[in-house]
Design an enzyme around this catalytic site. Sequence first.
Site, PDB file in Angstrom:
ATOM      1  N   THR A   1       0.796  -1.246   0.000  1.00  0.00           N
ATOM      2  CA  THR A   1       0.000   0.000   0.000  1.00  0.00           C
ATOM      3  C   THR A   1       0.820   1.284   0.000  1.00  0.00           C
ATOM      4  O   THR A   1       0.241   2.373   0.021  1.00  0.00           O
ATOM      5  CB  THR A   1      -0.989   0.089   1.197  1.00  0.00           C
ATOM      6  N   ASP A   2       2.160   1.209  -0.065  1.00  0.00           N
ATOM      7  CA  ASP A   2       2.941   2.440   0.061  1.00  0.00           C
ATOM      8  C   ASP A   2       4.167   2.413  -0.849  1.00  0.00           C
ATOM      9  O   ASP A   2       5.279   2.743  -0.420  1.00  0.00           O
ATOM     10  CB  ASP A   2       3.368   2.632   1.523  1.00  0.00           C
ATOM     11  N   LEU A   3       3.956   2.034  -2.099  1.00  0.00           N
ATOM     12  CA  LEU A   3       5.067   1.965  -3.049  1.00  0.00           C
ATOM     13  C   LEU A   3       5.452   3.369  -3.510  1.00  0.00           C
ATOM     14  O   LEU A   3       4.630   4.103  -4.057  1.00  0.00           O
ATOM     15  CB  LEU A   3       4.676   1.121  -4.268  1.00  0.00           C
TER      16      LEU A   3
END
Length: 222
Positions: A22-24
Site C-alpha cells: 500500500t505504500d510503493l
Amino acid sequence: MTLRRLLLALDFLHTEADTIHTDLKTDNLMLSLEDSTMLADFAAEEARKPSPRKIIDESRTIYQSRQFRPPFRGKSFGLPILCDFGEARIGKTHESSPFVQPNIYRSPEIIFEMAWGSAVDIWNLGSLIWDLFEGHHLFGDIFDNNGNYGPYKHLALMVALIGPPPADFIRRSETTGQCFDHNVSALAIGFSPSHKISILELTLFLGLLMKMQLCRRLPWKA
C-alpha cells in the site's frame, strides 16, 4: 532489473505472504552497494563540509540530503530492495479506506472508497514505473495552491489519459455519483496532463498499463 525485482517482491507479498504493501514510492526503495568505498567517501565529505541543517522545536535536527558519488568503474548501486512495511495490510480484501497509498499514486478504488485488495499495489506500481523512467508524475499536478490533495482533479487526469471507466465499475461505489452520471460522462473536460507526452511514448506505456490492468482484474482500462 528494478522493475523485475519489484514485481518479484509484490508477487511474493500477494501470493505467499497474503500482504498488501500500500505504500510503493521511491522513498521505500533501497539500493544495495557493491562499491563499499562510497560510504567512507560519503562520511569523509560530510566531515569536511557538513550538510546544511535546521533544528525543529529544539528537539530534532533535519539535514539536507547529500548525494553519493557514482560507483567506481565496474561497480554498480546493486539490486533494489522494497522496504518500509509500516502501512502494509494483511489479508486479501479490505473495506474502503482513504488513508492508504501515497496521494500521487492512489488507485481509483481507494479514491472512490470501494473495497480493495492487492490490485491497488499494481496500480501504484504502474504509476511509479513512469516516475522512475520519465522523472515526473504521470498524472501531473493533483494539488491545489495550498498543497491539499484534490481527488477529483486526480480522477479527471486519469480519465484524460486512459479514458472513462465502464459503467459496471462506477456502480461499485456510491461515491462515483459525484463524478459520473449513468452515461459515464467525461469528468476530464478542461483537464489535461501538465507535461508533454509523445504519441509513441504514451501508446507503449498505456499498452503496459492495459496488461497491468488485466493483472489487477479490474474493468477500468485504456
